[in-house]
Design an enzyme around this catalytic site. Structure first.
Site, short mmCIF file in Angstrom:
data_model
loop_
_atom_site.label_atom_id
_atom_site.label_comp_id
_atom_site.label_asym_id
_atom_site.label_seq_id
_atom_site.Cartn_x
_atom_site.Cartn_y
_atom_site.Cartn_z
N GLU A 237 -0.17 -1.40 9.63
CA GLU A 237 0.62 -0.31 9.10
C GLU A 237 0.29 1.00 9.81
OE1 GLU A 237 -0.04 -0.35 4.81
OE2 GLU A 237 -0.39 -2.52 4.91
N GLU A 348 6.63 4.50 0.27
CA GLU A 348 5.88 3.86 -0.80
C GLU A 348 5.14 4.95 -1.58
OE1 GLU A 348 1.91 1.00 -1.32
OE2 GLU A 348 3.03 1.01 0.58
#
Length: 432
Positions: A237, A348
């Site tokens: 990520e 997120e």
């Protein structure tokens, strides 16, 4: 003579009173200073706290390597210039005594004739997108800039073990999730049983969303994923995030993450464990990003590429147009040693509120339908194919876990290619 004869008793009384008062005053100031400082390491500590302090200092010695130069950022961060092969990654048993790879991997290329342009947004270069660079100083060649971790950073975490880690496996979009607490997403993704991926690229709009609670965060990132949604999930990520618990402020920061077991025991943010190997001496992972976008004002984005080196199998991270940040060695992973089976782009947040929904914002804090200069965006979405070429994602799907809180809208044009707007305010009339 009478005055002289009466002085000793008064002196003895004063001495006795002094002997009683001094310990009280000492204890008072000790407790007051302990309370005021939170956990001042120069004061006396009870046994349990002293043991905790020893653990913290041991951990700090492990991750804060001796610098040859230290740069103070305008926001108070200390950036240590650490010799490249002494960074935390080389504490890993499989990297002991080694040096970073010097051979740059071949970058993925687009088919001839296809290119993208900006529309209104300004892509920042790797030389000027971080606040610490405004000091006018830089790290020498042969070193890497590392944000120094402090005792306060670790004390904000629930434990030394949890510091720098995501402590849950609920980070990838799963259609079966029903609880509004935990991690919530608004993402675009590509996946397929017979389709494999070797990287992803996108330009990500940078904002400074409000995070309502200290133990929550808001981020925008690229996920490269392989494995099942069980204990063997592998992810890489990279993007930007606001995390008061991790960094101690509300600034958006450039970050990386990895795990090979669904966030259980492996992996960490940035360089807080043995994993990612940094090779760039101009970019500090974990440092604040500046400038940021503003509502109906200037728009700034960062371009990130994560891809697998066809020769060695390592996963590299590139910033902007060709600035290699570093790489994740292939041995860190199980499934990602061969390819990725899913790629995600998007936002997120963490909702820690059990009753009312959190007011933590995603992206700009505005819904997708507000469009350019109001909502946040991902543009020029691309996938790295099996032959190390950059191609548009086929069958891009979008999904928002809780569209009344955070939503997403995708589109395509000849300037931005595949893109989407996303985000939201969190708690509102429709998201109580």
């Amino acid at each position: 003579m009478s005055k002289i004869s009466h002085s000793p008793p008064r002196g003895r009384w004063r001495c006795g009173l002094t002997a009683l008062i001094i310990p009280i005053i000492f204890v008072y100031f000790l407790l007051a200073s302990w309370s005021a400082s939170g956990r001042d390491t120069n004061k006396f500590w009870p046994g349990e706290e002293l043991e905790k302090l020893k653990m913290i200092r041991t951990h700090l010695r492990k991750i804060n390597k001796p610098p040859i130069k230290t740069i103070k950022s305008p926001d108070g961060d200390l950036i240590d210039c650490v010799i490249t092969h002494q960074q935390p990654a080389f504490d890993h048993p499989q990297l002991k005594g080694q040096r970073p790879l010097l051979e740059a991997p071949p970058s993925p290329v687009r088919p001839s004739g296809r290119r993208y342009e900006k529309r209104g947004g300004v892509g920042v270069s790797h030389e000027d997108f971080q606040l610490w660079k405004r000091s006018g100083e830089s790290c020498p060649k042969g070193t890497v800039p590392i944000r120094r971790t402090t005792e306060k950073d670790i004390l904000r975490a629930s434990s030394t073990r949890s510091f720098g880690r995501k402590m849950t496996s609920k980070h990838i979009v799963r259609r079966s999730e029903s609880s509004t607490t935990g991690h919530q997403h608004a993402v675009g993704y590509v996946t397929g049983r017979e389709q494999y991926f070797y990287g992803a690229k996108a330009s990500i709009n940078v904002w400074a969303p409000r995070v309502a609670n200290p133990d929550e965060f808001s981020l925008s990132q690229i996920w490269v994923i392989s494995g099942s949604f069980g204990d063997d999930l592998n992810t890489i990520e990279a993007g930007w995030q606001v995390s008061p618990e991790l960094y101690g402020d509300n600034s958006p920061r450039f970050f990386t993450y990895w795990t090979s077991d669904a966030y259980q025991a492996t992996g960490c943010y940035n360089l807080l464990c043995s994993g990612f190997i940094q090779t760039n001496n101009d970019i500090a992972i974990g440092a604040a990003i500046s400038p940021t976008s503003s509502y109906e004002g200037g728009q700034f984005d960062i371009s990130l590429l994560v891809w697998m080196d066809p020769k060695h199998g390592n996963w590299w991270l590139e910033f902007g147009d060709g600035a290699l940040v570093g790489y994740w060695p292939s041995f860190l992973f199980t499934h990602l040693q061969s390819n990725a089976s899913m790629v995600q782009f998007g936002g997120e947040i963490v909702n820690s509120s059990p009753d009312t929904h959190t007011a933590t914002q995603m992206g700009s804090g505005h819904f997708a339908d507000e469009g350019f200069a109001k909502a946040s965006y991902f543009r020029n979405l691309e996938i790295v194919d099996f032959d190390n070429s950059l191609v548009p994602p086929s069958n891009l799907q979008v999904l928002a876990d809780y569209p009344d809180c955070y939503d997403i809208q995708s589109g395509y044009n000849s300037v931005w290619g595949n893109y989407f707007y996303y985000g939201g305010p969190g708690r509102n009339e429709k998201c109580p």
